[in-house]
Write a protein that holds these residues in place. Sequence first.
Motif, PDB file in Angstrom:
ATOM      1  N   VAL A   1       0.839  -1.197   0.000  1.00 10.96           N
ATOM      2  CA  VAL A   1       0.000   0.000   0.000  1.00 10.96           C
ATOM      3  C   VAL A   1       0.874   1.247   0.000  1.00 10.96           C
ATOM      4  O   VAL A   1       0.637   2.200  -0.754  1.00 10.96           O
ATOM      5  N   GLU A   2       1.915   1.248   0.834  1.00 10.94           N
ATOM      6  CA  GLU A   2       2.804   2.411   0.914  1.00 10.94           C
ATOM      7  C   GLU A   2       3.520   2.644  -0.405  1.00 10.94           C
ATOM      8  O   GLU A   2       3.663   3.792  -0.857  1.00 10.94           O
ATOM      9  N   MET A   3       3.944   1.580  -1.059  1.00  8.22           N
ATOM     10  CA  MET A   3       4.634   1.709  -2.349  1.00  8.22           C
ATOM     11  C   MET A   3       3.699   2.275  -3.416  1.00  8.22           C
ATOM     12  O   MET A   3       4.084   3.140  -4.215  1.00  8.22           O
ATOM     13  N   LEU A   4       2.468   1.795  -3.436  1.00  3.74           N
ATOM     14  CA  LEU A   4       1.511   2.253  -4.444  1.00  3.74           C
ATOM     15  C   LEU A   4       1.041   3.674  -4.151  1.00  3.74           C
ATOM     16  O   LEU A   4       0.835   4.475  -5.077  1.00  3.74           O
TER      17      LEU A   4
ATOM     18  N   ALA B   1      -5.678   0.553  11.032  1.00  8.29           N
ATOM     19  CA  ALA B   1      -4.838   1.708  11.330  1.00  8.29           C
ATOM     20  C   ALA B   1      -3.522   1.652  10.556  1.00  8.29           C
ATOM     21  O   ALA B   1      -3.045   2.679  10.039  1.00  8.29           O
ATOM     22  N   LEU B   2      -2.926   0.472  10.462  1.00 10.51           N
ATOM     23  CA  LEU B   2      -1.685   0.314   9.694  1.00 10.51           C
ATOM     24  C   LEU B   2      -1.900   0.665   8.226  1.00 10.51           C
ATOM     25  O   LEU B   2      -1.075   1.337   7.599  1.00 10.51           O
ATOM     26  N   LEU B   3      -3.014   0.202   7.667  1.00 13.34           N
ATOM     27  CA  LEU B   3      -3.304   0.453   6.262  1.00 13.34           C
ATOM     28  C   LEU B   3      -3.527   1.936   6.001  1.00 13.34           C
ATOM     29  O   LEU B   3      -3.055   2.483   4.997  1.00 13.34           O
ATOM     30  N   ARG B   4      -4.244   2.590   6.903  1.00  8.91           N
ATOM     31  CA  ARG B   4      -4.475   4.023   6.739  1.00  8.91           C
ATOM     32  C   ARG B   4      -3.160   4.785   6.817  1.00  8.91           C
ATOM     33  O   ARG B   4      -2.893   5.693   6.013  1.00  8.91           O
ATOM     34  N   SER B   5      -2.306   4.427   7.759  1.00  7.03           N
ATOM     35  CA  SER B   5      -1.007   5.092   7.896  1.00  7.03           C
ATOM     36  C   SER B   5      -0.138   4.886   6.666  1.00  7.03           C
ATOM     37  O   SER B   5       0.663   5.750   6.307  1.00  7.03           O
TER      38      SER B   5
END
Length: 338
Positions: A89-92, A114-118
């Motif tokens: 997710v962070e890379m995209l 919460a991890l995904l949102r961050s």
Amino acid sequence: MSTLPSLIDAFGRPVRDLRISITDRCNFRCVYCMPKTVFGRDYPFLPRAELLSFEEITRITRRFAARGVRKIRLTGGEPLLRHGMEELVEMLAAIPDLEVTLTTNGSLLERKAALLRSAGLARVTVSLDALDDATFKRMNDADYPVAKVLAGIEAAAHAGLRPVKVNCVVKRGMNDDQIVPLARHFRHTGHILRFIEYMDVGSSNGWKLDEVVPSAEVLRRIGEHFPIEPIDPNYPGEVAQRWRYLDGAGEIGVISSVTRAFCDSCTRIRLSTEGQLYTCLFASSGHDLRVLLRSGADDAALDAAIESIWQQRTDRYSQLRMAATPNLKKIEMSYIGG
């Protein structure tokens, strides 16, 4: 990021949405998607080496973003089963002008939201086919309780993934008695409940036309309890038809993939777990991008392959659906996401 000319298919449709299946594994066996009678509990899923890596997924996504794609939806299987997916997710999310979204069954969402949102996730869609536990367990065929999914929805909202979209596939005789209870539950919550007509995806779910509950019937049932009115789409080509409660309690949507085909405005393309590109949810075969990636192809070669695939696209299965088409061999939805 450099941009290239927009891609247009044989019917004049641009490519705007890329759906990426990041795993073929799922901890549910939903009767309309991955029925246990076919997949069992110990189905031989793809070995890790055959899955696209996060780097490979990101590289392909960048090529699509250069051609006008503005929304990514991560799917599966159940995408939250893929280890470390918040890194993906962070890379995209680092790709400019790109919205990263996720569809999940909600089973792992409470501890992942919460991890995904961050990491940069913009929105989440959660599948929930009933409020009644017994009905829900018949649908997911994994003895999974409703309360856990509801907790995941609330965790997502608390993390800032608002509004949460909640999808219900309606199958006559199995969960159509849940239409009004679901509507009642999600009124005033800020979440957007959407009802999806049961589709003839894949070749394993035993689809029958008489098990489809038309969206018009869904709207009538809800309207008898809570008056509603149609509202404009958020953007051209939006799949869901939007309705709102007259008392201001929020909105619902219906996705009429059987009774009101929307092929003429479809802008979606799908990337499977191991790098096959599919131009339609009902496709029988894909186009192998993994072999290009792992044979050292440069970006120009990838661009040329993507361009050729989309420009030759003529898919309009739902507009052509007839008595014989449900029996045609098609790729399983669990393999390329919904």
